[in-house]
Design a protein around this motif. Structure first.
Motif, short mmCIF file in Angstrom:
data_model
loop_
_atom_site.label_atom_id
_atom_site.label_comp_id
_atom_site.label_asym_id
_atom_site.label_seq_id
_atom_site.Cartn_x
_atom_site.Cartn_y
_atom_site.Cartn_z
N UNK A 138 0.86 -1.18 0.00
CA UNK A 138 0.00 0.00 0.00
C UNK A 138 0.90 1.23 0.00
N UNK A 139 0.59 2.19 -0.85
CA UNK A 139 1.38 3.42 -0.88
C UNK A 139 1.34 4.13 0.48
N UNK A 140 0.19 4.08 1.15
CA UNK A 140 0.03 4.79 2.42
C UNK A 140 0.66 4.07 3.60
N UNK A 141 0.60 2.73 3.62
CA UNK A 141 1.04 1.97 4.78
C UNK A 141 2.27 1.11 4.54
N UNK A 142 2.71 0.99 3.30
CA UNK A 142 3.90 0.20 3.00
C UNK A 142 3.58 -1.27 2.79
N UNK A 143 4.57 -2.10 3.09
CA UNK A 143 4.43 -3.54 2.88
C UNK A 143 3.54 -4.15 3.95
N UNK A 144 2.60 -4.99 3.50
CA UNK A 144 1.70 -5.68 4.41
C UNK A 144 1.46 -7.09 3.91
N UNK A 201 3.14 -0.62 11.01
CA UNK A 201 3.84 0.60 10.64
C UNK A 201 3.88 1.57 11.80
N UNK A 202 5.01 2.17 11.99
CA UNK A 202 5.21 3.16 13.06
C UNK A 202 4.72 2.66 14.41
N UNK A 203 4.99 1.40 14.70
CA UNK A 203 4.60 0.83 15.98
C UNK A 203 3.12 0.53 16.13
#
Length: 73
Positions: A5-11, A35-37
């Motif tokens: 996801x562009x907003x949240x990164x790898x998932x 992401x970000x803890x």
């Protein structure tokens, strides 16, 4: 399976099929990011398998649109 996801990164996207108490097959799908803890999770589930398959592309668009409130400002 990996899900970016562009907003949240790898998932990760995971789909599982189980039977309920009435022996109906139920499909559950999870989209998950760390992401970000924070853990971000989107879940869907239904016994209507054809509907689930048909909606999957739209749900992926929705999952990719999720963002942290911190990023809205």
């Amino acid at each position: 399976m990996p899900f970016a996801s562009e907003n949240l990164g790898e998932g990760v996207k995971a789909t599982r099929y189980v039977t309920n108490e009435h022996d109906a097959v139920v499909r559950g799908t999870h989209w998950v990011w760390r992401t970000r803890g924070r853990d971000i999770v989107m879940r869907t589930g239904t016994a209507h398998l054809a509907v689930a398959e048909a909606l999957d592309p739209l749900l992926e668009v929705l999952a990719r649109a999720i963002r942290l409130a911190d990023d809205l400002g």
